[in-house]
Write a protein that holds these residues in place. Structure first.
Motif, PDB file in Angstrom:
ATOM      1  N   ALA A 180       0.731  -1.385  -0.099  1.00  0.00           N
ATOM      2  CA  ALA A 180       0.034   0.113  -0.007  1.00  0.00           C
ATOM      3  C   ALA A 180       0.746   1.264  -0.068  1.00  0.00           C
ATOM      4  O   ALA A 180       0.242   2.311   0.104  1.00  0.00           O
ATOM      5  CB  ALA A 180      -1.064  -0.023   1.102  1.00  0.00           C
ATOM      6  N   ARG A 181       2.162   1.169   0.013  1.00  0.00           N
ATOM      7  CA  ARG A 181       3.058   2.208  -0.060  1.00  0.00           C
ATOM      8  C   ARG A 181       3.420   2.742  -1.320  1.00  0.00           C
ATOM      9  O   ARG A 181       3.780   1.835  -2.188  1.00  0.00           O
ATOM     10  CB  ARG A 181       4.353   1.933   0.840  1.00  0.00           C
ATOM     11  N   ARG A 182       3.772   3.862  -1.589  1.00  0.00           N
ATOM     12  CA  ARG A 182       4.336   4.466  -2.950  1.00  0.00           C
ATOM     13  C   ARG A 182       5.071   5.752  -2.579  1.00  0.00           C
ATOM     14  O   ARG A 182       5.099   6.376  -1.324  1.00  0.00           O
ATOM     15  CB  ARG A 182       3.130   4.644  -3.574  1.00  0.00           C
ATOM     16  N   ASN A 183       5.994   5.847  -3.340  1.00  0.00           N
ATOM     17  CA  ASN A 183       6.907   7.181  -3.142  1.00  0.00           C
ATOM     18  C   ASN A 183       7.331   7.706  -4.435  1.00  0.00           C
ATOM     19  O   ASN A 183       7.294   7.116  -5.832  1.00  0.00           O
ATOM     20  CB  ASN A 183       8.006   6.730  -2.438  1.00  0.00           C
ATOM     21  N   VAL A 184       7.844   8.940  -4.585  1.00  0.00           N
ATOM     22  CA  VAL A 184       8.499   9.435  -5.726  1.00  0.00           C
ATOM     23  C   VAL A 184       9.838  10.303  -5.359  1.00  0.00           C
ATOM     24  O   VAL A 184       9.751  10.547  -4.297  1.00  0.00           O
ATOM     25  CB  VAL A 184       7.454  10.425  -6.489  1.00  0.00           C
ATOM     26  N   MET A 185      10.777  10.283  -6.103  1.00  0.00           N
ATOM     27  CA  MET A 185      12.066  10.849  -5.790  1.00  0.00           C
ATOM     28  C   MET A 185      12.469  11.353  -7.242  1.00  0.00           C
ATOM     29  O   MET A 185      12.384  10.901  -8.203  1.00  0.00           O
ATOM     30  CB  MET A 185      12.916  10.119  -5.247  1.00  0.00           C
ATOM     31  N   ALA A 186      13.155  12.461  -7.038  1.00  0.00           N
ATOM     32  CA  ALA A 186      13.915  13.006  -8.332  1.00  0.00           C
ATOM     33  C   ALA A 186      15.237  12.382  -8.500  1.00  0.00           C
ATOM     34  O   ALA A 186      16.048  11.788  -7.527  1.00  0.00           O
ATOM     35  CB  ALA A 186      14.218  14.293  -8.293  1.00  0.00           C
ATOM     36  N   ALA A 187      15.760  12.118  -9.766  1.00  0.00           N
ATOM     37  CA  ALA A 187      16.995  11.465  -9.926  1.00  0.00           C
ATOM     38  C   ALA A 187      17.546  12.276 -11.312  1.00  0.00           C
ATOM     39  O   ALA A 187      17.033  12.713 -12.239  1.00  0.00           O
ATOM     40  CB  ALA A 187      16.994  10.069 -10.247  1.00  0.00           C
ATOM     41  N   ALA A 188      18.885  12.760 -11.094  1.00  0.00           N
ATOM     42  CA  ALA A 188      19.652  13.356 -12.276  1.00  0.00           C
ATOM     43  C   ALA A 188      20.331  12.392 -12.970  1.00  0.00           C
ATOM     44  O   ALA A 188      20.804  12.491 -13.983  1.00  0.00           O
ATOM     45  CB  ALA A 188      20.594  14.602 -11.649  1.00  0.00           C
TER      46      ALA A 188
END
Length: 185
Positions: A29-37
């Motif tokens: 049920a967990r989700r996430n978002v992150m930036a990556a260069a």
């Protein structure tokens, strides 16, 4: 936003110009978002990409648990959300809700895709424990690819609308946008 499928042999073209990306992940049920260069194409057949995901991130936990992730290519309009996604942890909060990022379902993986982006690559992790542990380097086999047809048509980027140009991190919180196309046919 008109979305089109991108043939998998052309999937590398969605990243070949070096944009900053948003990595979305989900497990249970967990989700996430992150930036990556640091994300780039690696291979053509089957198409593969590499992305650096630090050991300390919640995204890494979700990717390790699920074996999959999505690469979302944000345009200029998502600059503030991209910076925030790369600066704040999602371990204690839902970054999608906090950043008002709309999502929609992927076709091959459970990780959500981010609305407002201009390209999406759905990836399954190619297990390489040594690279993951020592270098934080994840290899993903692209199992589905899509793009916004306003800017990606006939296998090429067409940045006629400045608001849809992709972001490129150049360190210290500074970004450039994709510029004018020269050469090619």
């Amino acid at each position: 936003m008109p979305i089109q499928d991108v043939p998998l042999p052309q999937a590398y073209r969605l990243l070949n110009h070096g944009p900053t990306v948003l990595v979305s992940s989900a497990a249970g049920a967990r989700r996430n978002v992150m930036a990556a260069a640091w994300c780039m194409p690696l291979d053509f057949d089957p198409p593969k990409i590499v992305v650096v995901i630090d050991k300390s991130t919640f995204t890494r936990e979700l990717i390790s648990a699920s074996g999959e992730f999505a690469i979302n290519v944000p345009p200029r309009a998502l600059l503030d959300a991209t910076v925030a996604a790369g600066s704040d942890s999602g371990r204690e909060t839902d970054k999608f809700a906090a950043l008002d990022l709309p999502t929609f379902a992927a076709t091959q993986i459970a990780a959500p895709l981010i609305g407002g982006c201009v390209a999406w690559l759905e990836c399954k992790v190619v297990p390489e424990a040594h690279n993951q542990e020592r270098y934080d380097l994840f290899i993903g086999e692209v199992v589905a690819a899509r793009a916004d047809s306003r800017v990606f048509r006939n296998g090429r980027w067409h940045f006629d609308d400045d608001t849809l140009r992709t972001l490129h991190h150049v360190a210290g919180g500074a970004f450039f946008m994709t510029g004018e196309a020269v050469g090619g046919s």
